[in-house]
Design a protein around this motif. Structure first.
Motif, PDB file in Angstrom:
ATOM      1  N   ASN A 192     -18.232  -2.853  -8.984  1.00  0.00           N
ATOM      2  CA  ASN A 192     -18.410  -2.630  -7.574  1.00  0.00           C
ATOM      3  C   ASN A 192     -17.390  -1.618  -7.183  1.00  0.00           C
ATOM      4  O   ASN A 192     -16.168  -1.610  -7.598  1.00  0.00           O
ATOM      5  CB  ASN A 192     -18.075  -3.874  -6.605  1.00  0.00           C
ATOM      6  CG  ASN A 192     -19.074  -4.880  -6.786  1.00  0.00           C
ATOM      7  OD1 ASN A 192     -20.048  -4.568  -7.181  1.00  0.00           O
ATOM      8  ND2 ASN A 192     -18.562  -6.291  -6.909  1.00  0.00           N
ATOM      9  N   ILE A 193     -17.833  -0.533  -6.755  1.00  0.00           N
ATOM     10  CA  ILE A 193     -16.812   0.754  -6.461  1.00  0.00           C
ATOM     11  C   ILE A 193     -16.996   1.269  -5.130  1.00  0.00           C
ATOM     12  O   ILE A 193     -17.863   1.313  -4.307  1.00  0.00           O
ATOM     13  CB  ILE A 193     -17.407   1.911  -7.548  1.00  0.00           C
ATOM     14  CG1 ILE A 193     -17.629   1.393  -8.818  1.00  0.00           C
ATOM     15  CG2 ILE A 193     -16.556   3.099  -7.409  1.00  0.00           C
ATOM     16  CD1 ILE A 193     -18.375   2.380  -9.744  1.00  0.00           C
ATOM     17  N   GLU A 194     -15.693   1.687  -4.699  1.00  0.00           N
ATOM     18  CA  GLU A 194     -15.438   2.169  -3.355  1.00  0.00           C
ATOM     19  C   GLU A 194     -14.524   3.317  -3.476  1.00  0.00           C
ATOM     20  O   GLU A 194     -13.401   3.251  -3.939  1.00  0.00           O
ATOM     21  CB  GLU A 194     -14.875   1.234  -2.408  1.00  0.00           C
ATOM     22  CG  GLU A 194     -15.638   0.048  -1.780  1.00  0.00           C
ATOM     23  CD  GLU A 194     -15.163  -0.848  -0.852  1.00  0.00           C
ATOM     24  OE1 GLU A 194     -14.286  -0.386  -0.304  1.00  0.00           O
ATOM     25  OE2 GLU A 194     -15.948  -1.928  -0.623  1.00  0.00           O
TER      26      GLU A 194
ATOM     27  N   GLN B   8      -7.211   2.664 -12.801  1.00  0.00           N
ATOM     28  CA  GLN B   8      -5.827   2.466 -12.149  1.00  0.00           C
ATOM     29  C   GLN B   8      -5.480   3.263 -10.980  1.00  0.00           C
ATOM     30  O   GLN B   8      -4.516   3.203 -10.370  1.00  0.00           O
ATOM     31  CB  GLN B   8      -4.684   2.896 -13.148  1.00  0.00           C
ATOM     32  CG  GLN B   8      -5.091   2.080 -14.714  1.00  0.00           C
ATOM     33  CD  GLN B   8      -4.988   0.551 -14.693  1.00  0.00           C
ATOM     34  OE1 GLN B   8      -4.230   0.095 -13.774  1.00  0.00           O
ATOM     35  NE2 GLN B   8      -6.019   0.188 -15.330  1.00  0.00           N
ATOM     36  N   SER B   9      -6.592   4.061 -10.548  1.00  0.00           N
ATOM     37  CA  SER B   9      -6.368   4.862  -9.468  1.00  0.00           C
ATOM     38  C   SER B   9      -6.203   4.615  -8.187  1.00  0.00           C
ATOM     39  O   SER B   9      -7.054   3.447  -7.795  1.00  0.00           O
ATOM     40  CB  SER B   9      -7.342   5.951  -9.360  1.00  0.00           C
ATOM     41  OG  SER B   9      -7.494   6.955  -8.480  1.00  0.00           O
ATOM     42  N   GLU B  10      -5.322   4.759  -7.484  1.00  0.00           N
ATOM     43  CA  GLU B  10      -5.256   4.297  -6.084  1.00  0.00           C
ATOM     44  C   GLU B  10      -6.307   4.750  -4.980  1.00  0.00           C
ATOM     45  O   GLU B  10      -6.412   4.487  -3.816  1.00  0.00           O
ATOM     46  CB  GLU B  10      -3.927   4.568  -5.198  1.00  0.00           C
ATOM     47  CG  GLU B  10      -2.869   3.980  -6.131  1.00  0.00           C
ATOM     48  CD  GLU B  10      -1.421   4.155  -5.570  1.00  0.00           C
ATOM     49  OE1 GLU B  10      -1.348   4.934  -4.572  1.00  0.00           O
ATOM     50  OE2 GLU B  10      -0.265   3.396  -6.094  1.00  0.00           O
ATOM     51  N   GLU B  11      -7.127   6.076  -5.474  1.00  0.00           N
ATOM     52  CA  GLU B  11      -8.130   6.380  -4.520  1.00  0.00           C
ATOM     53  C   GLU B  11      -9.216   5.682  -4.825  1.00  0.00           C
ATOM     54  O   GLU B  11     -10.121   5.714  -3.685  1.00  0.00           O
ATOM     55  CB  GLU B  11      -8.182   7.777  -5.073  1.00  0.00           C
ATOM     56  CG  GLU B  11      -7.159   8.895  -4.891  1.00  0.00           C
ATOM     57  CD  GLU B  11      -7.525  10.311  -5.243  1.00  0.00           C
ATOM     58  OE1 GLU B  11      -8.755  10.466  -5.455  1.00  0.00           O
ATOM     59  OE2 GLU B  11      -6.562  11.158  -5.890  1.00  0.00           O
ATOM     60  N   PHE B  12      -9.471   4.895  -5.559  1.00  0.00           N
ATOM     61  CA  PHE B  12     -10.545   4.024  -5.633  1.00  0.00           C
ATOM     62  C   PHE B  12     -10.274   2.616  -5.617  1.00  0.00           C
ATOM     63  O   PHE B  12      -9.188   2.264  -6.498  1.00  0.00           O
ATOM     64  CB  PHE B  12     -11.348   4.356  -6.785  1.00  0.00           C
ATOM     65  CG  PHE B  12     -11.785   5.888  -6.850  1.00  0.00           C
ATOM     66  CD1 PHE B  12     -13.057   6.226  -6.281  1.00  0.00           C
ATOM     67  CD2 PHE B  12     -10.832   6.733  -7.745  1.00  0.00           C
ATOM     68  CE1 PHE B  12     -13.340   7.728  -6.367  1.00  0.00           C
ATOM     69  CE2 PHE B  12     -11.351   8.323  -7.500  1.00  0.00           C
ATOM     70  CZ  PHE B  12     -12.467   8.612  -6.773  1.00  0.00           C
ATOM     71  N   LYS B  13     -11.187   1.829  -5.107  1.00  0.00           N
ATOM     72  CA  LYS B  13     -11.136   0.427  -5.263  1.00  0.00           C
ATOM     73  C   LYS B  13     -12.280  -0.171  -6.217  1.00  0.00           C
ATOM     74  O   LYS B  13     -13.572  -0.017  -5.807  1.00  0.00           O
ATOM     75  CB  LYS B  13     -11.234  -0.422  -3.986  1.00  0.00           C
ATOM     76  CG  LYS B  13     -11.163  -1.762  -4.051  1.00  0.00           C
ATOM     77  CD  LYS B  13     -11.347  -2.487  -2.714  1.00  0.00           C
ATOM     78  CE  LYS B  13     -11.217  -4.088  -2.713  1.00  0.00           C
ATOM     79  NZ  LYS B  13     -11.653  -4.678  -1.306  1.00  0.00           N
TER      80      LYS B  13
ATOM     81  N   THR C  88     -26.735   1.980 -15.464  1.00  0.00           N
ATOM     82  CA  THR C  88     -27.659   1.733 -14.329  1.00  0.00           C
ATOM     83  C   THR C  88     -26.901   1.685 -12.867  1.00  0.00           C
ATOM     84  O   THR C  88     -25.646   1.229 -12.834  1.00  0.00           O
ATOM     85  CB  THR C  88     -28.536   0.666 -14.337  1.00  0.00           C
ATOM     86  OG1 THR C  88     -27.693  -0.631 -14.273  1.00  0.00           O
ATOM     87  CG2 THR C  88     -29.493   0.645 -15.718  1.00  0.00           C
ATOM     88  N   GLU C  89     -27.622   2.264 -11.786  1.00  0.00           N
ATOM     89  CA  GLU C  89     -27.139   2.406 -10.526  1.00  0.00           C
ATOM     90  C   GLU C  89     -27.249   0.848  -9.872  1.00  0.00           C
ATOM     91  O   GLU C  89     -28.610   0.358  -9.810  1.00  0.00           O
ATOM     92  CB  GLU C  89     -27.467   3.431  -9.711  1.00  0.00           C
ATOM     93  CG  GLU C  89     -26.900   3.763  -8.475  1.00  0.00           C
ATOM     94  CD  GLU C  89     -27.651   4.559  -7.559  1.00  0.00           C
ATOM     95  OE1 GLU C  89     -26.863   5.263  -6.475  1.00  0.00           O
ATOM     96  OE2 GLU C  89     -28.362   5.402  -7.968  1.00  0.00           O
ATOM     97  N   THR C  90     -26.396   0.436  -9.078  1.00  0.00           N
ATOM     98  CA  THR C  90     -26.549  -0.725  -8.363  1.00  0.00           C
ATOM     99  C   THR C  90     -26.396  -0.451  -6.858  1.00  0.00           C
ATOM    100  O   THR C  90     -25.902   0.730  -6.552  1.00  0.00           O
ATOM    101  CB  THR C  90     -25.556  -1.735  -8.785  1.00  0.00           C
ATOM    102  OG1 THR C  90     -24.597  -1.574  -8.680  1.00  0.00           O
ATOM    103  CG2 THR C  90     -25.765  -2.160 -10.379  1.00  0.00           C
ATOM    104  N   GLU C  91     -26.537  -1.500  -6.131  1.00  0.00           N
ATOM    105  CA  GLU C  91     -26.169  -1.085  -4.585  1.00  0.00           C
ATOM    106  C   GLU C  91     -24.730  -0.816  -4.521  1.00  0.00           C
ATOM    107  O   GLU C  91     -24.413  -0.094  -3.273  1.00  0.00           O
ATOM    108  CB  GLU C  91     -26.636  -2.107  -3.892  1.00  0.00           C
ATOM    109  CG  GLU C  91     -28.243  -2.554  -3.619  1.00  0.00           C
ATOM    110  CD  GLU C  91     -28.627  -3.485  -2.958  1.00  0.00           C
ATOM    111  OE1 GLU C  91     -27.795  -4.052  -2.054  1.00  0.00           O
ATOM    112  OE2 GLU C  91     -29.886  -3.709  -2.533  1.00  0.00           O
ATOM    113  N   THR C  92     -24.107  -1.518  -5.241  1.00  0.00           N
ATOM    114  CA  THR C  92     -22.614  -1.386  -4.840  1.00  0.00           C
ATOM    115  C   THR C  92     -21.780  -0.615  -6.024  1.00  0.00           C
ATOM    116  O   THR C  92     -20.398  -0.518  -5.882  1.00  0.00           O
ATOM    117  CB  THR C  92     -21.787  -2.770  -4.665  1.00  0.00           C
ATOM    118  OG1 THR C  92     -22.016  -3.529  -6.096  1.00  0.00           O
ATOM    119  CG2 THR C  92     -22.480  -3.543  -3.593  1.00  0.00           C
ATOM    120  N   GLY C  93     -22.414  -0.064  -6.935  1.00  0.00           N
ATOM    121  CA  GLY C  93     -21.852   0.671  -8.029  1.00  0.00           C
ATOM    122  C   GLY C  93     -22.404   0.917  -9.159  1.00  0.00           C
ATOM    123  O   GLY C  93     -23.751   1.519  -8.883  1.00  0.00           O
ATOM    124  N   ILE C  94     -22.123   0.461 -10.315  1.00  0.00           N
ATOM    125  CA  ILE C  94     -22.889   0.609 -11.446  1.00  0.00           C
ATOM    126  C   ILE C  94     -22.651  -0.462 -12.424  1.00  0.00           C
ATOM    127  O   ILE C  94     -21.991  -1.327 -12.225  1.00  0.00           O
ATOM    128  CB  ILE C  94     -22.525   1.972 -12.140  1.00  0.00           C
ATOM    129  CG1 ILE C  94     -20.999   1.772 -12.666  1.00  0.00           C
ATOM    130  CG2 ILE C  94     -22.509   3.212 -11.436  1.00  0.00           C
ATOM    131  CD1 ILE C  94     -20.687   2.766 -13.741  1.00  0.00           C
TER     132      ILE C  94
END
Length: 277
Positions: free
Chosen positions: A11-13, A62-67, A35-41
């Motif tokens: 799940n990616i933001e 580990q990046s603070e730019e992404f959750k 594969t792509e999902t509704e919330t990420g891959i």
């Protein structure tokens, strides 16, 4: 090797840019399909090639730019065709252009583009692809020497050839995209597309009448000078892969390099801009 896979579900933001970066990093490991999902891959690796430290060197985690959150599970006998069919939706632009996979029915669209999505489809930026197709549909590209930078599955390069552009260079840094673009160009009987694996270093001493770049803001800003350097006088630059709030940064980069803004398309919060030299 066994047919047992370990499936990771991320799940990616923010989803689109994060998914693109994550796929690129995972692709350097033993992961072989996404594969792509509704919330990420979701990413898949053969169990025989998996170990519990497989994500240790994935920097974006580990990046603070992404959750990014994830779970993983053991999966037996993955049916990749079924996965692709579940996750790949056709693109229909104003009834004039239809981008579809072999398992989608043919339509009466003037431009019918057939692709096999495979792994290189990645996150499949439907909004940005849609808008870039809109730009191409209303632009007379006949005889234009064209570059499709970050070509993905070569959808835009294929449409450009269908509309009369030639010759066309399609470039992507991802090996899966490179191979899939070759397959898709052949699948659509394209005669004027040459696919390259690499980045802007391939543009040295090249000149184009039309440059298509559907990537993301950071890469576009980093490579903008390279695009301008190889754009012929009165040439056209089509850009997408970024949000409305990114426009000031993209526009400043383009205008300070002598380009003139022409038009914008917007779909949801995604935008696509047209400039001329």
């Amino acid at each position: 090797m066994s047919n047992i896979y370990i499936g990771y579900h991320f799940n990616i933001e923010p989803k689109e840019l994060g998914s693109e970066i994550l796929i690129a990093e995972l692709g350097e490991t033993a992961f072989e399909s996404f594969t792509e999902t509704e919330t990420g891959i979701s990413g898949f690796v053969q169990k025989d090639l998996w170990d519990e430290n497989i994500l240790d060197n994935i920097n974006i985690l580990q990046s603070e730019e992404f959750k990014i959150e994830y779970t993983f599970e053991e999966i037996d006998q993955v049916n990749w065709n079924e996965e692709w069919e579940k996750n790949f939706e056709p693109i229909d632009v104003e009834g004039n252009c239809h981008v579809r996979a072999p398992f989608h029915p043919k339509t009466d669209a003037e431009f019918d583009i057939l692709i096999e999505p495979k792994m290189s489809f990645g996150t499949g930026h439907h909004e940005t692809t849609h808008m870039m197709i809109q730009h191409l549909l209303e632009t007379d590209v006949t005889g234009m020497k064209t570059l499709d930078m970050g070509c993905g599955t070569a959808i835009l390069a294929i449409l450009a050839e269908m509309k009369g552009a030639q010759p066309i260079d399609a470039i992507d840094i991802d090996n899966w995209c490179y191979l899939n673009s070759i397959e898709n160009a052949e699948r659509n009987n394209c005669q004027h597309i040459t696919v390259y694996e690499g980045e802007t270093s391939l543009l040295k001493d090249k000149k184009y009448d039309l440059i298509i770049a559907n990537i993301n803001r950071n890469i576009l800003l980093n490579d903008m000078q390279s695009y301008v350097d190889c754009l012929n006088p009165k040439g056209t630059l089509l850009l997408s892969g970024f949000y409305e709030e990114d426009i000031p940064f993209i526009d400043a980069s383009c205008t300070e390099k002598g380009l003139t803004y022409v038009k914008k398309f917007q779909k949801n919060n995604w935008v696509s801009l047209k400039y001329v030299n």
